[in-house]
Design a protein around this motif. Structure first.
Motif, PDB file in Angstrom:
ATOM      1  N   UNK A 149       0.817  -1.209   0.000  1.00  0.00           N
ATOM      2  CA  UNK A 149       0.000   0.000   0.000  1.00  0.00           C
ATOM      3  C   UNK A 149       0.846   1.253   0.000  1.00  0.00           C
ATOM      4  N   UNK A 150       0.389   2.271   0.731  1.00  0.00           N
ATOM      5  CA  UNK A 150       1.069   3.573   0.611  1.00  0.00           C
ATOM      6  C   UNK A 150       2.120   3.819   1.683  1.00  0.00           C
ATOM      7  N   UNK A 151       2.358   2.850   2.584  1.00  0.00           N
ATOM      8  CA  UNK A 151       3.391   2.989   3.610  1.00  0.00           C
ATOM      9  C   UNK A 151       4.398   1.846   3.458  1.00  0.00           C
ATOM     10  N   UNK A 152       5.679   2.166   3.477  1.00  0.00           N
ATOM     11  CA  UNK A 152       6.692   1.109   3.365  1.00  0.00           C
ATOM     12  C   UNK A 152       7.641   1.056   4.556  1.00  0.00           C
ATOM     13  N   UNK A 153       7.389   1.917   5.563  1.00  0.00           N
ATOM     14  CA  UNK A 153       8.236   1.867   6.758  1.00  0.00           C
ATOM     15  C   UNK A 153       7.581   2.658   7.879  1.00  0.00           C
ATOM     16  N   UNK A 154       7.765   2.187   9.114  1.00  0.00           N
ATOM     17  CA  UNK A 154       7.444   2.951  10.318  1.00  0.00           C
ATOM     18  C   UNK A 154       8.427   2.529  11.396  1.00  0.00           C
ATOM     19  N   UNK A 155       8.449   3.264  12.511  1.00  0.00           N
ATOM     20  CA  UNK A 155       9.502   3.033  13.508  1.00  0.00           C
ATOM     21  C   UNK A 155       9.335   1.711  14.245  1.00  0.00           C
ATOM     22  N   UNK A 159       2.888   0.225  18.009  1.00  0.00           N
ATOM     23  CA  UNK A 159       2.587  -0.870  18.933  1.00  0.00           C
ATOM     24  C   UNK A 159       1.085  -1.152  18.996  1.00  0.00           C
ATOM     25  N   UNK A 160       0.275  -0.158  18.604  1.00  0.00           N
ATOM     26  CA  UNK A 160      -1.181  -0.335  18.555  1.00  0.00           C
ATOM     27  C   UNK A 160      -1.644  -0.853  17.198  1.00  0.00           C
ATOM     28  N   UNK A 161      -0.701  -1.227  16.338  1.00  0.00           N
ATOM     29  CA  UNK A 161      -0.982  -1.707  14.983  1.00  0.00           C
ATOM     30  C   UNK A 161      -1.731  -0.669  14.157  1.00  0.00           C
ATOM     31  N   UNK A 162      -1.309   0.591  14.325  1.00  0.00           N
ATOM     32  CA  UNK A 162      -1.820   1.694  13.509  1.00  0.00           C
ATOM     33  C   UNK A 162      -0.641   2.484  12.963  1.00  0.00           C
ATOM     34  N   UNK A 163       0.278   1.749  12.338  1.00  0.00           N
ATOM     35  CA  UNK A 163       1.541   2.336  11.901  1.00  0.00           C
ATOM     36  C   UNK A 163       1.383   3.419  10.846  1.00  0.00           C
ATOM     37  N   UNK A 164       0.196   3.508  10.227  1.00  0.00           N
ATOM     38  CA  UNK A 164      -0.009   4.563   9.233  1.00  0.00           C
ATOM     39  C   UNK A 164       0.020   5.957   9.858  1.00  0.00           C
ATOM     40  N   UNK A 165      -0.096   6.040  11.195  1.00  0.00           N
ATOM     41  CA  UNK A 165      -0.055   7.322  11.896  1.00  0.00           C
ATOM     42  C   UNK A 165       1.306   7.588  12.554  1.00  0.00           C
ATOM     43  N   UNK A 166       2.256   6.709  12.347  1.00  0.00           N
ATOM     44  CA  UNK A 166       3.596   6.884  12.923  1.00  0.00           C
ATOM     45  C   UNK A 166       4.244   8.151  12.367  1.00  0.00           C
ATOM     46  N   UNK A 204      -5.244   0.622  -1.228  1.00  0.00           N
ATOM     47  CA  UNK A 204      -5.343   2.000  -0.744  1.00  0.00           C
ATOM     48  C   UNK A 204      -6.807   2.416  -0.703  1.00  0.00           C
ATOM     49  N   UNK A 205      -7.463   2.468  -1.863  1.00  0.00           N
ATOM     50  CA  UNK A 205      -8.863   2.914  -1.904  1.00  0.00           C
ATOM     51  C   UNK A 205      -9.736   2.048  -1.000  1.00  0.00           C
ATOM     52  N   UNK A 206      -9.583   0.739  -1.111  1.00  0.00           N
ATOM     53  CA  UNK A 206     -10.414  -0.159  -0.326  1.00  0.00           C
ATOM     54  C   UNK A 206     -10.166  -0.041   1.159  1.00  0.00           C
ATOM     55  N   UNK A 207      -8.905  -0.055   1.569  1.00  0.00           N
ATOM     56  CA  UNK A 207      -8.598   0.010   2.997  1.00  0.00           C
ATOM     57  C   UNK A 207      -8.887   1.401   3.557  1.00  0.00           C
ATOM     58  N   UNK A 208      -8.859   2.418   2.719  1.00  0.00           N
ATOM     59  CA  UNK A 208      -9.234   3.766   3.142  1.00  0.00           C
ATOM     60  C   UNK A 208     -10.695   3.793   3.578  1.00  0.00           C
ATOM     61  N   UNK A 209     -11.535   3.025   2.901  1.00  0.00           N
ATOM     62  CA  UNK A 209     -12.944   2.907   3.305  1.00  0.00           C
ATOM     63  C   UNK A 209     -13.108   1.926   4.462  1.00  0.00           C
ATOM     64  N   UNK A 210     -12.418   0.807   4.392  1.00  0.00           N
ATOM     65  CA  UNK A 210     -12.616  -0.254   5.383  1.00  0.00           C
ATOM     66  C   UNK A 210     -12.147   0.157   6.775  1.00  0.00           C
ATOM     67  N   UNK A 218     -14.536  13.623  11.753  1.00  0.00           N
ATOM     68  CA  UNK A 218     -13.278  12.926  12.039  1.00  0.00           C
ATOM     69  C   UNK A 218     -12.568  12.630  10.728  1.00  0.00           C
ATOM     70  N   UNK A 219     -11.326  12.289  10.850  1.00  0.00           N
ATOM     71  CA  UNK A 219     -10.552  11.917   9.679  1.00  0.00           C
ATOM     72  C   UNK A 219      -9.999  10.518   9.836  1.00  0.00           C
ATOM     73  N   UNK A 220      -9.673   9.905   8.725  1.00  0.00           N
ATOM     74  CA  UNK A 220      -9.048   8.587   8.751  1.00  0.00           C
ATOM     75  C   UNK A 220      -8.080   8.515   7.582  1.00  0.00           C
ATOM     76  N   UNK A 221      -6.903   7.967   7.863  1.00  0.00           N
ATOM     77  CA  UNK A 221      -5.857   7.910   6.839  1.00  0.00           C
ATOM     78  C   UNK A 221      -5.575   6.467   6.466  1.00  0.00           C
ATOM     79  N   UNK A 222      -5.839   6.137   5.258  1.00  0.00           N
ATOM     80  CA  UNK A 222      -5.684   4.789   4.696  1.00  0.00           C
ATOM     81  C   UNK A 222      -6.021   3.734   5.739  1.00  0.00           C
ATOM     82  N   UNK A 223      -5.128   2.789   5.995  1.00  0.00           N
ATOM     83  CA  UNK A 223      -5.380   1.755   6.985  1.00  0.00           C
ATOM     84  C   UNK A 223      -4.065   1.091   7.334  1.00  0.00           C
ATOM     85  N   UNK A 224      -4.091   0.268   8.361  1.00  0.00           N
ATOM     86  CA  UNK A 224      -2.883  -0.424   8.796  1.00  0.00           C
ATOM     87  C   UNK A 224      -2.638  -1.659   7.932  1.00  0.00           C
TER      88      UNK A 224
END
Length: 352
Positions: free
Chosen positions: A90-96, A103-110, A159-165, A292-298
């Motif tokens: 998807x749109x993320x290829x790395x997080x810390x 650690x909360x399995x929401x690395x898209x917000x890292x 991306x599109x699908x997980x952004x909705x899901x 509220x906002x939501x950014x893609x998905x984990x």
């Protein structure tokens, strides 16, 4: 030592026009996976980024963050995959991997996340996306494509699908019948309709005209269709929806849609509008309504969605095209002339 030489399609300037571009992948690390790219979805964000309309763009830019590929090489510490596996990125290829969001399995917000393209990679180079013949990705950011899911069908889900899901999963398994609204019927919106219906929600598609009414009701299975430019229809629908998934990637007034929400209803913004959106604050406070906002998905969300798609026998509506059609695809996407997602047949295209 650098990795393999590949061919991609890149924008050179803010015109956003793409043409062949030769570049070198980074060296394969111990936990990296090398993918032969098979398919890549075409997203509105790709167009915005190619034109420098969202963030400062580093050119040349190879877009593409809905990538399906075949594993062709593994780093020595990769255990979860094998050569020949069909996988997605998807749109993320790395997080810390260490912060609260990771650690909360929401690395898209890292705060240290690295995007698939137009970002600075760990080696200091600019990342390039899936409109290319191959990619190198850390194994943590690769998902398996289920055997029963056609790889080209999987691409828009990444991306599109997980952004909705991702924001809709909070309503999954609700013990009451929910009235859902989906604003905009493009790439994300049509998948949002399918997901919300599969969750058992009553779905109203909200659009600026009746142009997509038949498709929404007959092909996607929506329960109702609301034209936002019809004041009478909007007044009748006031205070009727539990939530609205706002997928519109353009500037639009929010107050029209806030009025549709019930007490404590949610307007969830997932569209990447290139300019600020506006609303009247009292329209929120007097009805205890929420934006509220939501950014893609984990990564977990992505894998869940792929399994959910197979379990519910869902099918996204795509138009499969060769890579040399991508500039035309951008033009048509901008005119909303696609039902509902372009997918590039990368492996079946002559890239040079």
């Amino acid at each position: 030592m650098e990795g393999r030489r590949v061919i991609g399609w890149a924008a050179r300037d803010s015109s956003g026009y793409l043409s062949p571009y030769s570049f070198t992948l980074r060296k394969t690390g111990a936990e990296d996976v090398v993918l032969k790219v098979l398919y890549s979805g075409v997203d509105h964000t790709d167009l915005h980024q190619a034109r420098g309309e969202l963030y400062q763009t580093s050119y040349p830019l190879v877009p593409g963050h809905e990538v399906v590929g075949e594993v062709v090489e593994l780093g020595p510490e990769v255990r979860k995959l094998k050569v020949g596996d069909i996988v997605g990125v998807g749109c993320i290829i790395w997080s810390c991997g260490e912060c609260l969001t990771c650690k909360s399995k929401m690395e898209q917000y890292c705060n240290e996340r690295i995007f698939t393209y137009n970002a600075i990679d760990k080696d200091g180079r600019i990342t390039q996306g899936g409109y290319s013949s191959a990619m190198v990705v850390n194994q943590r950011f690769v998902v398996r494509i289920p055997d029963k899911l056609a790889p080209e069908q999987a691409a828009p889900l990444l991306c599109a699908g997980v952004t909705a899901y991702s924001p809709l999963k909070q309503f999954k398994g609700s013990n009451k019948a929910l009235n859902a609204g989906v604003l905009g019927l493009g790439g994300v919106g049509h998948l949002g309709v399918l997901i919300a219906k599969a969750m058992g929600h009553h779905v109203t598609v909200i659009s600026s005209s009746e142009k997509k009414k038949e498709e929404a009701l007959e092909h996607l299975g929506a329960d109702a269709f609301l034209v936002s430019s019809e004041a009478g229809e909007m007044e009748k629908a006031a205070n009727s929806l539990d939530y609205i998934l706002d997928t519109v990637p353009a500037v639009h007034p929010l107050d029209f849609y806030i009025s549709l929400l019930k007490f404590d209803g949610k307007l969830i913004i997932v569209g990447a509008a290139p300019k600020p959106l506006q609303f009247v604050a009292t329209n929120l406070s007097t009805g205890k309504k929420n934006i509220s906002g939501s950014f893609v998905g984990s990564i977990e969300d992505m894998q869940e969605l792929l399994e959910f798609w197979v379990e519910n026998s869902l099918s996204s509506m795509i138009e499969l095209v060769k890579v040399d059609y991508v500039n035309k695809a951008f033009e048509r996407m901008e005119r909303n002339d696609v039902r509902y997602r372009f997918v590039l047949d990368v492996a079946g295209s002559k890239l040079e």
